[in-house]
Design an enzyme around this catalytic site. Structure first.
Site, PDB file in Angstrom:
ATOM      1  N   GLU A  78       0.824  -1.208   0.000  1.00  0.00           N
ATOM      2  CA  GLU A  78       0.000   0.000   0.000  1.00  0.00           C
ATOM      3  C   GLU A  78       0.860   1.260   0.000  1.00  0.00           C
ATOM      4  O   GLU A  78       0.556   2.233  -0.712  1.00  0.00           O
ATOM      5  CB  GLU A  78      -0.919  -0.005   1.227  1.00  0.00           C
ATOM      6  CG  GLU A  78      -2.066  -0.989   1.137  1.00  0.00           C
ATOM      7  CD  GLU A  78      -2.880  -1.053   2.402  1.00  0.00           C
ATOM      8  OE1 GLU A  78      -4.116  -1.017   2.318  1.00  0.00           O
ATOM      9  OE2 GLU A  78      -2.277  -1.113   3.489  1.00  0.00           O
ATOM     10  N   GLN A  79       1.927   1.259   0.798  1.00  0.00           N
ATOM     11  CA  GLN A  79       2.789   2.437   0.847  1.00  0.00           C
ATOM     12  C   GLN A  79       3.479   2.661  -0.499  1.00  0.00           C
ATOM     13  O   GLN A  79       3.636   3.805  -0.945  1.00  0.00           O
ATOM     14  CB  GLN A  79       3.824   2.293   1.965  1.00  0.00           C
ATOM     15  CG  GLN A  79       4.622   3.552   2.231  1.00  0.00           C
ATOM     16  CD  GLN A  79       3.776   4.699   2.767  1.00  0.00           C
ATOM     17  OE1 GLN A  79       2.757   4.480   3.415  1.00  0.00           O
ATOM     18  NE2 GLN A  79       4.199   5.924   2.495  1.00  0.00           N
ATOM     19  N   ALA A 100       5.891   9.398   2.661  1.00  0.00           N
ATOM     20  CA  ALA A 100       7.157   8.783   3.045  1.00  0.00           C
ATOM     21  C   ALA A 100       7.525   7.666   2.074  1.00  0.00           C
ATOM     22  O   ALA A 100       6.652   6.963   1.545  1.00  0.00           O
ATOM     23  CB  ALA A 100       7.068   8.224   4.455  1.00  0.00           C
ATOM     24  N   GLU A 164       1.958  18.362   9.056  1.00  0.00           N
ATOM     25  CA  GLU A 164       0.765  17.556   8.778  1.00  0.00           C
ATOM     26  C   GLU A 164      -0.173  17.644   9.976  1.00  0.00           C
ATOM     27  O   GLU A 164      -0.100  16.815  10.893  1.00  0.00           O
ATOM     28  CB  GLU A 164       1.142  16.100   8.495  1.00  0.00           C
ATOM     29  CG  GLU A 164       1.997  15.912   7.251  1.00  0.00           C
ATOM     30  CD  GLU A 164       2.203  14.443   6.884  1.00  0.00           C
ATOM     31  OE1 GLU A 164       1.687  13.566   7.618  1.00  0.00           O
ATOM     32  OE2 GLU A 164       2.869  14.175   5.868  1.00  0.00           O
ATOM     33  N   HIS A 167      -1.980  14.319  11.110  1.00  0.00           N
ATOM     34  CA  HIS A 167      -1.248  13.076  11.385  1.00  0.00           C
ATOM     35  C   HIS A 167      -0.912  12.985  12.873  1.00  0.00           C
ATOM     36  O   HIS A 167      -0.185  13.814  13.414  1.00  0.00           O
ATOM     37  CB  HIS A 167       0.039  13.040  10.554  1.00  0.00           C
ATOM     38  CG  HIS A 167       0.860  11.803  10.729  1.00  0.00           C
ATOM     39  ND1 HIS A 167       0.865  10.759   9.814  1.00  0.00           N
ATOM     40  CD2 HIS A 167       1.727  11.422  11.703  1.00  0.00           C
ATOM     41  CE1 HIS A 167       1.689   9.821  10.219  1.00  0.00           C
ATOM     42  NE2 HIS A 167       2.224  10.201  11.371  1.00  0.00           N
TER      43      HIS A 167
END
Length: 255
Positions: A78-79, A100, A164, A167
């Site tokens: 997914e990343q 990231a 962010e 986050h």
């Protein structure tokens, strides 16, 4: 008295691990190890302890549906997809600022959650999470339950990540409260403990009139194990830092 043994492997897991542009995640986790971050959104998951405490935080501020989860735990695949898709859509500069590199994302730890105001269309990469209203109340309450706003404005040179406001990272209590009170990013907090504490000279946090918490940095990057004596009667926690050490927290009754 009980004795515990810490090795270099202990640096790679725990609530305080650094996963940054400089420190990749060393232990790849699975979705099966996670729980729903918010019960109404079972597809978005987190570390079990973090998920339970996020739900307690939302209950504490009497949140109904004003706050929704946008992204929690991500697999390696997914990343990689988020990185590649964002790169194709928004270019390298934007991607490096807000996404990231795979294995360098806190979302792969299960300890991070992106939250948003439940209003209209939500931007997956940069969701809106105001500093006012119930969202601001969440920010004020979250440290008591182990969460910090991870990437705040002004810390970009330290974290390597753009601000962010959406986050949040679970680091555990009392570290979350100390970091918030001292205005420290996780990088700064670990550096502070590393430079100012050891097992004989811990940082002491006063949690109440009776209890104090001793917090010490332990170096584990020498390739050898360290044996520590801990009381059977006093709670303690150990978390690796992913940068060569571990942090030992011991609850003491000084009354």
């Amino acid at each position: 008295m009980t004795q515990i043994e810490l090795t270099k492997d202990d640096t790679y897991h725990g609530n305080l691990i650094l996963v940054t542009p400089d420190y990749p995640l060393m232990k790849i986790l699975c979705m099966e190890d996670m729980l729903p971050a918010i019960k109404e959104q079972p597809e978005i998951r987190m570390n079990e302890q973090a998920a339970n405490l996020l739900q307690l935080t939302l209950a504490k501020i009497h949140c109904r549906n004003e706050i929704v989860a946008v992204s929690g735990f991500r697999t390696q695949e997914e990343q990689e997809k988020i990185w590649n898709d964002t790169l194709a859509e928004s270019g390298l500069d934007f991607t490096k600022k807000y996404v990231a590199v795979p294995r360098h994302s806190e979302h792969q730890t299960g300890l991070a959650i992106d939250l948003a105001e439940n209003k209209g269309q939500i931007d997956f990469i940069c969701p809106h999470f105001p500093y006012t209203g119930i969202w601001g109340k969440f920010r004020m309450t979250a440290p008591r339950f182990g969460f910090v706003e991870r990437y705040v404005s002004g810390k970009e040179q330290i974290t390597g990540i753009g601000a962010e406001p959406w986050h949040f990272r679970y680091v555990g209590y009392p570290h979350s409260v100390i970091m918030t009170e001292k205005d420290m990013a996780l990088e700064e907090y670990i550096c502070f403990l590393k430079e100012n504490t050891d097992l004989r000279h811990p940082y002491i946090y006063n949690s109440s009139k009776a209890d104090k918490i001793e917090i010490s940095y332990v170096f584990l990057d020498g390739g050898y194990s360290i044996k520590l004596d801990v009381s059977e009667m006093s709670p303690y926690m150990v978390s690796g830092t992913n940068e060569g050490g571990a942090i030992l927290s011991r609850w003491r009754d000084y009354a």
